[in-house]
Design a protein around this motif. Structure first.
Motif: not given
Length: 299
Positions: A159-187
């Motif tokens: 567990v890196v950290r806790t206290g995450f907010p709920p994710l948004p709804a994505a009916e019949d879709l995939t949620l693509l969630v960014r969890t690393d913010f050190h590489d803007e070019e990669g993102w």
């Protein structure tokens, strides 16, 4: 978000067994109760070792995902460390019950074979076994010490950290969630790849790409999810809409050429992880959506 009834309170050495399969508004147990030596009228099921299952059913819990169940435990009571779940795999597939973590990383799950259930629950209740031990010991089908072979990508238990907010709804879709913010070019490269194909598998230059299925995704680019781990995902997904898959874009995604995403199971074994190359993620999501393949086929 869909509202569900609260699960019943449990006494010491009790674990809730909740049915999430129903037919004509009646609980569908399949062979689950029989395998546990119980009948449809039993309110409790004593197991060897002193742990008792408290049977709970309400048609309002029909198809509720395992990741949402810990939030339904009564507030202010001393709950057991897990919730036992009779889901579609246990009812129709003769798989072991799904145990859902209710304490350490609420919402993640592991299956336990019937013959191991009493012993595992006793050790969990006594604190001799941690849920993380179950996760580390599960096979690719999500069964603790099962014989299905090792996971291609061991599911992390840290567990890196806790206290995450709920994710948004994505009916019949995939949620693509960014969890690393050190590489803007990669993102940016990840986003460009997702946008490069339309629903017909045709790239942005009009060329057909054989065997490429577009990843239909809701993109979540928010530092509130920095450090989110797979096991924490199921409890954050809205229980009502049918999100097909959650895919995390972490540091590995940003740095490796094929941009491997961290796909997370939401249904069979909530929180189980599998690495999937970005250009294969659309195919994975499509097969999961129509139940043509199980998550374990990728794990």
């Amino acid at each position: 978000m869909t509202s569900y009834p609260t699960l019943p309170a449990t006494a010491h050495d009790e674990v809730v067994l909740v049915c999430v399969c129903y037919e004509d508004h009646a609980p569908k147990w399949g062979g689950v109760l029989e395998r546990l030596g119980a009948g449809p009228e039993d309110a409790t099921i004593p197991l060897d070792g002193g742990v008792t299952l408290r049977v709970a059913h309400d048609v309002a819990w029909d198809q509720v995902p395992g990741g949402a169940l810990p939030a339904l435990l009564p507030v202010g009571t001393t709950a057991a460390p897990v919730v036992a779940v009779a889901d579609i795999s246990a009812v129709y597939g003769d798989s072991g019950l799904l145990l859902v973590d209710a304490r350490d990383m609420p919402g993640r799950g592991v299956r336990v074979a019937d013959g191991r259930l009493a012993s595992v629950l006793r050790q969990l209740v006594e604190g001799k076994l941690e849920f993380a031990d179950l996760v580390r010991g599960m096979d690719r089908w999500g069964t603790y010490e099962g014989d299905g072979g090792d996971q291609a990508t061991p599911t992390p238990t840290d567990v890196v950290r806790t206290g995450f907010p709920p994710l948004p709804a994505a009916e019949d879709l995939t949620l693509l969630v960014r969890t690393d913010f050190h590489d803007e070019e990669g993102w940016r490269a990840v986003l460009d790849s997702v946008a490069a194909y339309d629903d017909e598998g045709i790239d942005d230059e009009g060329d057909e790409e054989e065997d490429v299925i577009a990843l239909r995704a809701v993109v979540v680019d928010d530092r509130a999810y920095e450090g989110l781990m797979p096991g924490q995902v199921p409890a954050l997904v809205p229980a009502g809409p049918s999100t097909v898959m959650v895919a995390l874009a972490d540091a590995v995604t940003m740095s490796e050429p094929d941009r491997p995403l961290y796909a997370v199971d939401l249904h069979d074994t909530p929180g189980q992880a599998a690495r999937v190359a970005l250009d294969e993620a659309g195919s994975m999501a499509a097969n999961l959506e129509i139940a043509n393949m199980d998550f374990a086929d990728f794990a």
